[in-house]
Design a protein around this motif. Structure first.
Motif, short mmCIF file in Angstrom:
data_model
loop_
_atom_site.label_atom_id
_atom_site.label_comp_id
_atom_site.label_asym_id
_atom_site.label_seq_id
_atom_site.Cartn_x
_atom_site.Cartn_y
_atom_site.Cartn_z
N SER A 67 1.28 -0.98 -0.32
CA SER A 67 0.08 -0.20 0.26
C SER A 67 0.82 0.99 -0.35
O SER A 67 0.23 2.45 -0.57
CB SER A 67 -1.06 0.46 1.48
OG SER A 67 -0.75 0.16 2.39
N THR A 118 -6.15 -2.82 2.19
CA THR A 118 -4.59 -2.53 2.40
C THR A 118 -4.77 -1.49 3.08
O THR A 118 -5.20 -0.48 4.17
CB THR A 118 -4.23 -2.02 1.11
OG1 THR A 118 -2.92 -1.44 0.91
CG2 THR A 118 -5.01 -0.99 0.76
N VAL A 142 -7.04 6.19 -1.11
CA VAL A 142 -7.53 4.86 -0.93
C VAL A 142 -8.24 4.62 0.85
O VAL A 142 -8.55 3.28 0.93
CB VAL A 142 -5.82 4.42 -0.72
CG1 VAL A 142 -5.69 3.01 -0.33
CG2 VAL A 142 -5.07 4.70 -2.11
#
Length: 367
Positions: free
Chosen positions: A153, A333, A321
């Motif tokens: 990540s 992640t 994210v």
């Protein structure tokens, strides 16, 4: 090292956005994990001090040591592989005085500084093969060390920030379009190969997370955290269940998500603050990112512009994210939500970044 600055150029609005968001984060961390709230408060206070000090140090002076900064980043990543602490199959941390220090978080800021200097130095040659290839080589070294931890990540976030810096440095848009045309089908092919387990450098746990994201009903043991996160966000409705609630079916009280104060803090926010609270967090993160871009537009030189764009891109990409994972848009992640998730290294690194942006703002270009 420092200059006489005009108070009117100090971007207090950016500081206000950060402080409001971080304060919300402290309350959320305290609700999700009361034992970590005190550490988060200490991290916030010390982070503010770091931010203020750095905001008064001329970033041009700091950039004189760019190669030392780059070597420091590589050195920290190499050292953690040799002498770092292992946890859950990953070796990413040092234990210092009871506090876990994660070098890869600081490296994000160090690489922004280095490439801001590097791209400014070669600004006139940014579209040459030599500069593009050399910059990718310089990026590949820390990325490889991060891959060995492993920490996919962080690799993705750093790569995205690097691409943003390269574009803002003046990379020809035709090259950008060409790369996108190639990357889209390559990405689709890559995802197909990952699903078929034909890419050797993808670890088993990473493959499991991708498969659980695509087929949660077939991998319930791997998908339960993300699925519980989605349900928690939805259960908060408009106003949420309230901070520190005692509802036994909540994420934190029922232990439906491991360590919700970290990567899944947005699930806690959605459940306890509802749509309104979640929207406030997203808007604050958006305002911080936009303010970094506004400051970049008035920077006195390319390096200052790239520092601001790099920090803004880092906050923007990490936000996307983190929330993407919590809401099921992306595979699970480990990326923190800027200024909200628990994690001292991440918090301090972000305050360092904001301090640098504030210093760029104190030295606007003269029209």
């Amino acid at each position: 090292m420092s200059k006489l600055y005009k108070l009117k150029n100090y971007k207090f609005i950016l500081v206000i956005y950060v402080l409001i968001l971080n304060t919300l984060g402290v309350f959320l961390v305290g609700s999700a994990s009361p034992g970590d709230q005190k550490k988060q408060i200490i991290g916030m206070v010390s982070g503010i001090v770091i931010m203020v000090i750095l905001s008064l140090i001329d970033y041009s002076f700091i950039l004189r040591f760019s190669w030392i900064i780059y070597l420091l980043a590589v050195g920290l990543l190499a050292l953690v592989l040799v002498a770092g602490d292992s946890s859950k199959g990953a070796q990413r941390w040092f234990e210092i005085g009871g506090i876990r220090f994660q070098p890869s978080e600081l490296v994000k800021i160090l690489l922004i500084l280095f490439f801001a200097y590097y791209f400014m130095k070669y600004e006139e040659k940014i579209n040459t093969v030599r500069v593009i290839v050399s910059s990718f080589v310089l990026l590949a070294i820390p990325l490889f060390l991060i891959y060995k931890q492993p920490n996919l990540s962080t690799m993705i976030v750093i790569t995205l920030v690097f691409c943003a810096l390269l574009f803002m440095a003046g990379l020809n848009y035709k090259l950008v379009v060409g790369v996108l045309i190639v990357c889209i089908p390559v990405g689709l092919i890559g995802m197909t190969l990952i699903i078929q387990d034909k890419i050797p450098f993808i670890h088993a746990y990473q493959l499991g997370r991708i498969m659980a994201w695509l087929y949660p009903d077939d991998y319930p043991d791997l998908a339960y955290q993300q699925q519980n996160s989605i349900m928690a966000i939805g259960s908060g409705l408009l106003w949420g269940k309230g901070l520190n609630n005692t509802d036994p079916t909540s994420v934190k009280n029922g232990n439906f998500i491991l360590e919700p104060q970290n990567d899944f803090i947005f699930a806690v926010a959605g459940e306890e603050l509802g749509f309104v609270g979640s929207a406030v967090i997203i808007i604050l993160l958006l305002f911080i990112t936009i303010e970094c871009i506004f400051i970049a537009r008035k920077a006195k030189d390319t390096a200052g512009r790239l520092i601001c764009c790099g920090v803004g891109a880092l906050i923007g990409f990490q936000t996307f994210v983190n929330i993407g994972v919590a809401s099921g848009l992306l595979p699970n992640t480990g990326v923190t939500l800027p200024f909200v998730s628990y994690g001292l290294t991440s918090l301090w690194s972000l305050y360092i970044g904001i301090g640098l942006v504030l210093n760029v703002g104190l030295q606007p270009k003269k029209y």
